[in-house]
Design a protein around this motif. Structure first.
Motif, mmCIF file in Angstrom:
data_model
loop_
_atom_site.group_PDB
_atom_site.id
_atom_site.type_symbol
_atom_site.label_atom_id
_atom_site.label_comp_id
_atom_site.label_asym_id
_atom_site.label_seq_id
_atom_site.Cartn_x
_atom_site.Cartn_y
_atom_site.Cartn_z
ATOM 1 N N GLN A 49 12.679 15.629 37.465
ATOM 2 C CA GLN A 49 11.935 16.281 37.958
ATOM 3 C C GLN A 49 10.893 16.470 36.555
ATOM 4 O OE1 GLN A 49 12.729 18.974 41.800
ATOM 5 N NE2 GLN A 49 14.618 18.315 40.843
ATOM 6 N N SER A 50 10.644 16.454 36.035
ATOM 7 C CA SER A 50 10.284 16.029 34.606
ATOM 8 C C SER A 50 8.825 15.301 34.736
ATOM 9 C CB SER A 50 10.771 15.875 33.638
ATOM 10 O OG SER A 50 10.306 14.248 33.027
ATOM 11 N N TYR A 51 8.438 14.924 35.688
ATOM 12 C CA TYR A 51 7.351 13.894 35.670
ATOM 13 C C TYR A 51 6.223 15.053 36.357
ATOM 14 C CZ TYR A 51 9.412 9.418 34.690
ATOM 15 O OH TYR A 51 10.762 8.337 34.357
ATOM 16 N N ASP A 52 4.817 15.484 35.465
ATOM 17 C CA ASP A 52 4.103 16.100 36.160
ATOM 18 C C ASP A 52 2.725 15.342 36.995
ATOM 19 O OD1 ASP A 52 4.234 17.978 34.296
ATOM 20 O OD2 ASP A 52 3.545 17.043 32.590
ATOM 21 N N SER A 53 2.394 14.141 37.244
ATOM 22 C CA SER A 53 1.238 13.444 37.553
ATOM 23 C C SER A 53 2.502 12.602 38.003
ATOM 24 C CB SER A 53 0.382 13.113 36.888
ATOM 25 O OG SER A 53 1.047 12.593 35.509
ATOM 26 N N THR A 102 -10.525 2.895 43.579
ATOM 27 C CA THR A 102 -10.209 3.115 45.133
ATOM 28 C C THR A 102 -8.469 3.415 45.018
ATOM 29 O OG1 THR A 102 -8.854 0.121 44.858
ATOM 30 C CG2 THR A 102 -11.111 1.018 45.751
ATOM 31 N N ILE A 103 -8.298 4.230 46.229
ATOM 32 C CA ILE A 103 -7.071 4.771 45.680
ATOM 33 C C ILE A 103 -5.943 3.714 45.385
ATOM 34 C CG2 ILE A 103 -4.460 5.249 47.486
ATOM 35 C CD1 ILE A 103 -6.671 7.528 49.572
ATOM 36 N N LEU A 104 -6.115 2.082 46.488
ATOM 37 C CA LEU A 104 -4.699 1.017 45.577
ATOM 38 C C LEU A 104 -4.894 0.621 44.231
ATOM 39 C CD1 LEU A 104 -2.411 -0.845 47.075
ATOM 40 C CD2 LEU A 104 -4.577 -2.783 47.917
ATOM 41 N N GLN A 105 -6.316 1.066 44.103
ATOM 42 C CA GLN A 105 -6.199 0.589 42.050
ATOM 43 C C GLN A 105 -5.169 1.786 41.742
ATOM 44 O OE1 GLN A 105 -10.240 -0.365 40.679
ATOM 45 N NE2 GLN A 105 -9.371 -0.165 38.898
ATOM 46 N N ASP A 106 -5.624 3.209 42.384
ATOM 47 C CA ASP A 106 -5.492 4.228 41.819
ATOM 48 C C ASP A 106 -3.395 4.399 41.523
ATOM 49 O OD1 ASP A 106 -7.748 5.070 40.552
ATOM 50 O OD2 ASP A 106 -7.295 6.539 41.669
ATOM 51 N N VAL A 107 -2.928 3.072 43.068
ATOM 52 C CA VAL A 107 -1.025 3.618 42.837
ATOM 53 C C VAL A 107 -1.116 2.691 42.786
ATOM 54 C CG1 VAL A 107 -2.106 5.499 44.746
ATOM 55 C CG2 VAL A 107 -1.821 3.502 45.159
ATOM 56 N N TRP A 108 -1.388 1.447 41.942
ATOM 57 C CA TRP A 108 -1.424 -0.053 41.363
ATOM 58 C C TRP A 108 -0.034 0.556 39.818
ATOM 59 C CZ3 TRP A 108 -1.691 -3.948 44.474
ATOM 60 C CH2 TRP A 108 -1.539 -4.648 44.279
ATOM 61 N N ALA A 109 1.266 -0.056 40.610
ATOM 62 C CA ALA A 109 2.243 0.262 38.991
ATOM 63 C C ALA A 109 1.511 0.365 37.619
ATOM 64 C CB ALA A 109 2.874 -0.671 39.147
ATOM 65 N N SER A 110 0.665 -0.747 37.530
ATOM 66 C CA SER A 110 -0.450 -0.757 35.464
ATOM 67 C C SER A 110 -0.585 -0.164 35.247
ATOM 68 C CB SER A 110 -0.406 -2.103 35.700
ATOM 69 O OG SER A 110 -1.930 -2.071 36.249
ATOM 70 N N ASN A 111 -1.332 0.992 36.710
ATOM 71 C CA ASN A 111 -2.133 1.949 36.179
ATOM 72 C C ASN A 111 -1.919 3.620 37.156
ATOM 73 O OD1 ASN A 111 -4.237 0.491 35.751
ATOM 74 N ND2 ASN A 111 -4.251 0.433 38.220
ATOM 75 N N TRP A 112 -0.835 3.403 37.440
ATOM 76 C CA TRP A 112 -0.134 5.028 37.235
ATOM 77 C C TRP A 112 2.044 4.904 36.929
ATOM 78 C CZ3 TRP A 112 1.046 7.034 43.075
ATOM 79 C CH2 TRP A 112 1.782 8.608 43.204
ATOM 80 N N ASN A 113 1.837 5.720 35.991
ATOM 81 C CA ASN A 113 3.382 5.198 35.336
ATOM 82 C C ASN A 113 3.524 5.913 34.428
ATOM 83 O OD1 ASN A 113 2.293 4.599 33.172
ATOM 84 N ND2 ASN A 113 1.572 2.477 34.375
#
Length: 229
Positions: free
Chosen positions: A86-90, A218-229
């Protein structure tokens, strides 16, 4: 950032397990596995890093249920290996995430297998697809990769769902009368809500941020693994 202690998660999961027993939708073996996970959580006490593990040899086995067109199937939470951090912020609070549900017929032949996963992160970066995703198929019970489903895509954009949320989904789909009783039970709802917070809080925030942003993504782009980690 979520703030859920392991013992509180254990208390909530124990209520869920007992409610599943009270409406007679879970097999004794499945209840035993679920209560073993409860004990593991409660042993972690106030810790905010904890695991949810289910082995394929001891799945969370439900009773035989019915599909909307009258077919008899037996659902199982076949496998889980979920590491909560639970240390992740985003992003949702998981270092690793692997959860599988199978449907079997009377002869214990697997009819379908559904798999919720966190994208693998290797030397070349994250695998293609959403960071958290749903897939049909995956590895079979015996780990014989020759019998895996031959096509791994598509990886559907999907929030994480752990044991409690998957159990509710199973009951709602295959034991609808039982779910009508459970969904009006305050203690059931409060327990499920704890795990909804764990799984959905950061995920929904990410979606809302995309909706509020200028229309350059787009939402799909923003939740793509390379963009959200």
């Amino acid at each position: 950032m979520t703030d859920i202690r392991a013992s509180d998660a254990g208390d909530a999961l124990k209520i869920i397990a007992n409610k599943l027993r009270s409406v007679n939708v879970i097999e004794p073996e499945g209840l035993y596995t679920l209560m073993r996970v409860v004990r593991d959580l409660k042993a972690r006490k106030r810790n905010k890093e904890w695991q949810l593990d289910v082995d394929r040899g001891a799945p969370i086995q439900f009773k035989q249920g019915t599909t909307s067109d009258g077919k008899k199937v037996r659902p199982k939470i076949d496998f889980a290996k979920i590491q909560v951090n639970q240390s992740y912020d985003s992003r949702p609070p998981f270092d690793s995430f692997d959860l599988a549900m199978v449907l079997e017929d009377d002869a214990e032949v697997i009819l379908s297998r559904w798999h919720i996963d966190l994208a693998n992160n290797g030397e070349g970066g994250f695998q293609t697809g959403p960071l958290f995703h749903l897939q049909f198929g995956g590895r079979n019970n015996g780990f014989d990769r020759a019998h895996d489903h031959p096509v791994k895509e598509p990886r559907w954009c999907h929030p994480p769902m752990e044991l409690a949320l998957m159990s509710e989904m199973i009951v709602a789909n295959f034991f609808e009368d039982a779910w009508y009783n459970l969904r009006n039970d305050p203690s059931w709802c409060a327990s499920v809500c704890l795990f909804q917070t764990l799984c959905y809080e950061s995920y929904l925030l990410r979606l809302q941020e995309c909706l509020n942003a200028p229309r350059g993504s787009t939402i799909l782009q923003d939740v793509w693994a390379s963009n959200w980690n």
